[in-house]
Scaffold this motif. Structure first.
Motif, short mmCIF file in Angstrom:
data_model
loop_
_atom_site.label_atom_id
_atom_site.label_comp_id
_atom_site.label_asym_id
_atom_site.label_seq_id
_atom_site.Cartn_x
_atom_site.Cartn_y
_atom_site.Cartn_z
N GLU A 29 0.84 -1.29 -0.48
CA GLU A 29 -0.17 -0.11 0.50
C GLU A 29 0.95 1.44 0.15
N ASN A 30 1.95 1.42 0.65
CA ASN A 30 3.14 2.62 0.57
C ASN A 30 4.21 1.82 0.82
N ASN A 31 5.50 3.22 0.44
CA ASN A 31 6.62 2.44 0.37
C ASN A 31 6.94 2.08 1.63
N ALA A 32 7.01 2.58 2.94
CA ALA A 32 7.63 2.19 3.82
C ALA A 32 7.03 0.41 3.92
N ALA A 33 5.45 -0.11 3.38
CA ALA A 33 5.45 -1.28 3.74
C ALA A 33 5.88 -1.99 2.82
N PHE A 34 6.80 -1.66 2.08
CA PHE A 34 7.08 -2.32 0.93
C PHE A 34 8.96 -2.65 1.53
N LYS A 35 8.92 -1.34 1.86
CA LYS A 35 10.26 -1.33 2.07
C LYS A 35 10.75 -2.71 3.55
N ILE A 162 15.92 6.02 -16.05
CA ILE A 162 14.76 5.01 -14.95
C ILE A 162 14.50 5.78 -13.84
N VAL A 163 15.31 5.98 -13.31
CA VAL A 163 14.38 6.54 -12.05
C VAL A 163 13.64 7.46 -12.33
N GLU A 164 13.28 8.63 -13.38
CA GLU A 164 12.13 9.28 -14.00
C GLU A 164 11.11 8.65 -14.45
N ALA A 165 11.18 7.30 -15.10
CA ALA A 165 10.16 6.38 -15.66
C ALA A 165 9.35 5.92 -14.39
N VAL A 166 10.64 5.83 -13.35
CA VAL A 166 9.72 4.99 -11.90
C VAL A 166 8.95 5.81 -11.14
N ARG A 167 9.80 6.83 -10.99
CA ARG A 167 8.58 8.39 -11.03
C ARG A 167 7.54 8.16 -11.16
N ASN A 169 5.50 6.52 -13.66
CA ASN A 169 4.64 5.74 -12.97
C ASN A 169 4.14 5.84 -11.85
N LYS A 170 4.73 6.06 -10.51
CA LYS A 170 4.14 6.10 -9.72
C LYS A 170 4.58 4.47 -8.84
N ALA A 171 5.76 3.91 -9.27
CA ALA A 171 6.12 2.47 -9.26
C ALA A 171 6.81 2.38 -8.10
N GLU A 172 7.20 3.57 -7.38
CA GLU A 172 8.70 3.13 -6.23
C GLU A 172 7.78 2.21 -5.12
N ASN A 173 7.15 2.25 -5.03
CA ASN A 173 6.31 0.57 -4.47
C ASN A 173 6.64 -0.82 -4.64
N TYR A 174 6.98 -0.35 -6.38
CA TYR A 174 7.76 -2.08 -6.83
C TYR A 174 8.41 -2.33 -7.28
N SER A 175 9.22 -1.85 -7.50
CA SER A 175 10.76 -1.36 -7.83
C SER A 175 11.81 -1.47 -7.56
N ALA A 189 21.59 6.13 -5.63
CA ALA A 189 21.10 6.55 -4.32
C ALA A 189 21.85 7.75 -4.26
N THR A 190 21.56 9.06 -4.76
CA THR A 190 22.40 10.13 -4.76
C THR A 190 20.58 11.02 -5.60
N LEU A 191 20.38 10.59 -7.41
CA LEU A 191 19.43 10.20 -8.06
C LEU A 191 17.75 9.83 -7.34
N ALA A 192 18.01 9.53 -6.06
CA ALA A 192 16.83 8.46 -5.78
C ALA A 192 16.99 8.23 -4.34
N PRO A 193 17.21 9.06 -3.40
CA PRO A 193 17.68 8.45 -2.54
C PRO A 193 16.24 7.36 -1.32
N ASP A 194 15.00 7.68 -1.95
CA ASP A 194 14.18 6.81 -1.65
C ASP A 194 14.01 5.14 -1.99
N MET A 195 14.42 5.29 -3.02
CA MET A 195 14.57 4.11 -3.78
C MET A 195 15.42 3.08 -3.52
N MET A 196 15.05 1.59 -2.98
CA MET A 196 15.49 0.08 -3.10
C MET A 196 16.51 0.14 -4.53
#
Length: 302
Positions: A29-35, A162-167, A169-175, A189-196
């Protein structure tokens, strides 16, 4: 009586279609649950990662039809490959050339996306299918509430795209973005500090090197190699809350074919949460043994 019979037949037909269309899905449901799901150090719920999406007869690699076929049997992480066309469109393709997996020939970056749409994908046996090369956007949109992706970025493709595409498509919770060395991990990590990130890490030194470059351990999934995992490596990763991926493509899959599939269960029991394999169905069956033995459940797996 005839009306009742017709109704029963119709109801059974609906039930049969529904049963056939059952998909085993992963949905956060959200990024916290994913991580949080991927930071379990004990009693983790193991997952198979279908290498290149789980290609089989009639289903080519890196294709959403193949991904859907894979999750008809078990929930899965989908490992998939991203290339770049001549006109800078992100498309799904493992090889630098088109010859093996499509009806085309030559380098993929010599073609525009429109030109690529004239081609058809082949399965791994060389059979021509009705499927076409898809874009990363299409793949990310399809995957929402169905799978987790590990995105393998092929040579020459900018991580920024790749980071721009994930953003987009709002795919941070499953990418999860795959990196192969500390510098790549630091760049993402510099481009997207929150991504897995999937990082190549064989032990403490590799993790600390990436941390010194600004990569957070909480965002790491550690690829620990393609041999049977070492106990000291798994113990360290557990102590840091870092999920481990073991790749069985190649020798371990060959060993399983020759000596039995229990090796996959042994890898999970050693502490590996994700096994990336060319034999996802066989791996999933062994994982199911572990899941039942430990009476595991997850609200994120449907």
């Amino acid at each position: 009586m005839k009306k009742i019979l017709v109704f029963v037949v119709a109801l059974w037909s609906v039930f049969s279609v529904t049963a056939q269309e059952k998909l085993y899905t992963l949905d956060f449901e959200n990024n916290a649950a994913f991580k949080t799901f991927f930071r379990a150090s004990s009693n983790f719920y193991p997952l198979v990662s279908a290498h290149r999406g789980g290609p089989t007869t009639g289903f080519p690699e890196n294709c959403t039809a193949t991904f859907e076929n894979t999750i008809k049997y078990n929930a899965a992480v989908i490992e998939t490959d991203i290339a770049l066309t001549k006109d800078s469109v992100l498309v799904m393709m493992h090889d630098n050339t088109l010859d093996r997996t499509t009806t085309g020939t030559g380098a993929i970056n010599d073609y525009t996306y429109k030109e690529l749409q004239q081609l058809f994908l082949k399965d791994n046996e060389g059979n021509i299918t009705n499927y076409k090369i898809e874009t990363l956007d299409e793949v990310l949109q399809w995957g929402k509430s169905k799978v987790v992706y590990t995105l393998d970025v092929k040579r020459g493709v900018p991580f920024k795209m790749i980071v721009e595409a994930v953003r987009r498509n709002k795919a941070e919770n499953y990418s999860i973005i795959i990196t192969y060395n500390a510098n790549q991990a630091a760049e993402v990590a510099t481009l997207a500090p929150d991504m897995m990130l999937s990082v190549s890490a064989r032990g403490k030194e590799d993790v600390e090197r990436m941390e010194n470059l600004g990569v957070k351990a909480e965002n790491m999934v550690a690829f620990v190699g393609t041999t049977f995992p070492k106990t000291e490596v798994i113990d360290y990763m557990k102590s840091r809350g870092i999920t481990c991926i073991s790749g069985t493509m190649g020798n371990l899959d060959k060993s399983a074919i020759a000596n039995g599939d229990k090796i996959y269960l042994d890898i999970v029991k050693a502490g590996v949460m994700i096994i990336s394999s060319d034999r996802p169905a066989e791996v999933a069956k062994q994982m199911d043994v572990y899941i039942k033995e430990n009476k595991l459940k997850s609200k994120y797996i449907n």
